[in-house]
Design a protein around this motif. Structure first.
Motif, PDB file in Angstrom:
ATOM      1  N   ASN A 158       0.925  -0.909   0.266  1.00 23.38           N
ATOM      2  CA  ASN A 158       0.237  -0.189  -0.178  1.00 23.38           C
ATOM      3  C   ASN A 158       0.766   1.083   0.117  1.00 23.38           C
ATOM      4  OD1 ASN A 158      -2.286   1.907   0.141  1.00 23.38           O
ATOM      5  ND2 ASN A 158      -3.452   0.561   1.947  1.00 23.38           N
ATOM      6  N   TYR A 161      -0.366   8.527  -3.172  1.00 25.54           N
ATOM      7  CA  TYR A 161      -0.176   9.384  -4.187  1.00 25.54           C
ATOM      8  C   TYR A 161       1.053   9.734  -4.411  1.00 25.54           C
ATOM      9  CZ  TYR A 161      -2.102  11.970  -8.067  1.00 25.54           C
ATOM     10  OH  TYR A 161      -1.896  12.716  -9.162  1.00 25.54           O
ATOM     11  N   ASP A 201      -3.298  10.344   0.045  1.00 26.96           N
ATOM     12  CA  ASP A 201      -3.405   9.353  -0.022  1.00 26.96           C
ATOM     13  C   ASP A 201      -4.058   8.660  -1.698  1.00 26.96           C
ATOM     14  OD1 ASP A 201      -5.964  10.309   0.399  1.00 26.96           O
ATOM     15  OD2 ASP A 201      -7.188   8.708   1.584  1.00 26.96           O
ATOM     16  N   GLN A 202      -4.991  10.125  -2.090  1.00 28.07           N
ATOM     17  CA  GLN A 202      -5.121   9.975  -4.060  1.00 28.07           C
ATOM     18  C   GLN A 202      -5.203  11.329  -4.007  1.00 28.07           C
ATOM     19  OE1 GLN A 202      -8.797   7.616  -4.119  1.00 28.07           O
ATOM     20  NE2 GLN A 202      -9.533   9.052  -1.851  1.00 28.07           N
ATOM     21  N   GLY A 208      -8.845  12.678  -1.761  1.00 23.35           N
ATOM     22  CA  GLY A 208      -7.772  12.649  -0.709  1.00 23.35           C
ATOM     23  C   GLY A 208      -7.239  13.602  -0.081  1.00 23.35           C
ATOM     24  N   ASP A 242       3.238   3.047 -11.005  1.00 17.76           N
ATOM     25  CA  ASP A 242       2.282   3.860  -9.501  1.00 17.76           C
ATOM     26  C   ASP A 242       0.651   3.146 -10.737  1.00 17.76           C
ATOM     27  OD1 ASP A 242       3.831   3.593  -7.648  1.00 17.76           O
ATOM     28  OD2 ASP A 242       3.082   5.609  -7.189  1.00 17.76           O
ATOM     29  N   SER A 243       0.295   4.055 -11.522  1.00 13.58           N
ATOM     30  CA  SER A 243      -1.528   4.081 -12.138  1.00 13.58           C
ATOM     31  C   SER A 243      -1.268   2.541 -12.718  1.00 13.58           C
ATOM     32  CB  SER A 243      -1.009   5.460 -13.339  1.00 13.58           C
ATOM     33  OG  SER A 243       0.121   5.452 -13.677  1.00 13.58           O
ATOM     34  N   LYS A 246      -2.728   1.547  -9.581  1.00 11.64           N
ATOM     35  CA  LYS A 246      -4.615   2.670  -8.946  1.00 11.64           C
ATOM     36  C   LYS A 246      -4.991   3.053 -10.542  1.00 11.64           C
ATOM     37  CE  LYS A 246      -3.088   1.838  -4.216  1.00 11.64           C
ATOM     38  NZ  LYS A 246      -4.482   1.384  -4.256  1.00 11.64           N
ATOM     39  N   GLU A 248      -6.953   4.393 -11.390  1.00  5.68           N
ATOM     40  CA  GLU A 248      -8.034   5.566 -11.129  1.00  5.68           C
ATOM     41  C   GLU A 248      -7.265   6.681 -10.593  1.00  5.68           C
ATOM     42  OE1 GLU A 248      -7.625   3.769  -6.937  1.00  5.68           O
ATOM     43  OE2 GLU A 248      -7.734   2.689  -8.986  1.00  5.68           O
ATOM     44  N   TRP A 249      -6.023   6.660 -10.775  1.00 11.93           N
ATOM     45  CA  TRP A 249      -5.532   7.962 -10.415  1.00 11.93           C
ATOM     46  C   TRP A 249      -4.488   8.411 -11.767  1.00 11.93           C
ATOM     47  CZ3 TRP A 249      -1.406   6.227  -6.576  1.00 11.93           C
ATOM     48  CH2 TRP A 249      -1.812   5.641  -5.336  1.00 11.93           C
TER      49      TRP A 249
END
Length: 277
Positions: A158, A161, A201-202, A208, A242-243, A246, A248-249
């Motif tokens: 975990n 962002y 965090d986002q 976020g 990272d994307s 995730k 959705e980022w």
């Protein structure tokens, strides 16, 4: 430029082509200082791996471009390396802005791994980086979350962002030129808390929130190092990694360059995500 993102190890790579061979040279951030640091975890957050604490770290402070004592224009930044047993180190870089600041105070502003777009005068540098990635304004953090300091694999990594490195105010330096910035930095005593580390965090567009998760503490003298200036390497993790975890980022990340830009592995990851849509 792909070697900046893909080369393993802590030393700039040896490169050879048809007309040149030798150690890869630094063309920006050529002069700086280095020191040993600890990432002191404050707890009460969900992030894993090195975000839970690290006692074996190296920080390098430098200016992106050569300054002039007659001007207050400087572009400070940091490279952070956290060591792990039996495997490659985790690395990140952070700055206030590639366009810099109007001050010689290295701790004038926050640093982050997500920076604003470069001004027109620095577009050629952005174009150079875009040969390797379209995410020229960010570096990723997932590698920090995947393994602990002992090299143990994290079952469910975990990671945040974005990170912000906030100066603590323990020390500050004049805005106007007084002496070389390296003399300012080498005056920082061991035991100083260099930065409070805040994690977002986002993306804020997704709601976020930011939390103070750690302190970056200097545990040695800060020194100048010719080897550090010429050879110490901080790998940039591509934000596409990272994307990919995730997705959705992705729509909230600013990109630069042609869609076909990037190293082969990054293009393959992007193509895979497009195929999922």
């Amino acid at each position: 430029m792909c070697s900046v993102f893909k080369t393993q190890g802590d030393e700039l790579p040896w490169e050879k082509d048809l007309v040149f061979y030798g150690w890869r040279k630094k063309y920006i951030h050529t002069v700086g200082t280095v020191g040993q640091v600890e990432w002191r975890n404050l707890g009460d957050h969900p992030y894993t791996g090195l975000f839970e604490g690290a006692t074996q770290g190296i920080v390098r402070f430098s200016l992106a471009k050569e300054p002039s004592p007659e001007s207050n224009a400087t572009a400070p930044g940091l490279g952070l390396k956290l060591l792990r047993d039996g495997m490659d180190s985790a690395n990140l870089v952070a700055m206030y802005s590639v366009d810099g600041q109007d001050s010689w105070n290295f701790f004038k502003n926050n640093f982050t791994n997500h920076i604003a777009p470069a001004g027109l005068g620095l577009v050629p540098i952005a174009l150079k980086f875009s040969q390797a990635t379209n995410n020229v304004q960010q570096v990723a953090l997932s590698d920090f979350a995947q393994y602990g300091q002992t090299g143990t694999t994290v079952a469910e990594p975990n990671f945040p962002y974005m990170l912000t490195f906030q100066p603590t105010g323990e020390f500050t330096f004049p805005d106007n030129y007084v002496r070389p910035f390296t003399e300012d930095l080498t005056s920082i005593p061991s035991g100083s808390t260099l930065y409070k580390v805040w994690a977002l965090d986002q993306p804020t567009e997704l709601g976020g929130t930011e939390k103070h998760i750690a302190d970056l503490v200097l545990v040695s003298d800060m020194i100048t190092s010719l080897w550090g200036d010429q050879h110490l390497f901080f790998r940039h993790q591509d934000m596409v990694e990272d994307s990919a975890i995730k997705p959705e980022w992705e729509e909230y990340l600013e990109t630069f360059g042609l869609p076909s830009a990037g190293c082969p592995a990054q293009r393959a990851m992007q193509a895979g995500r497009l195929g999922d849509n």
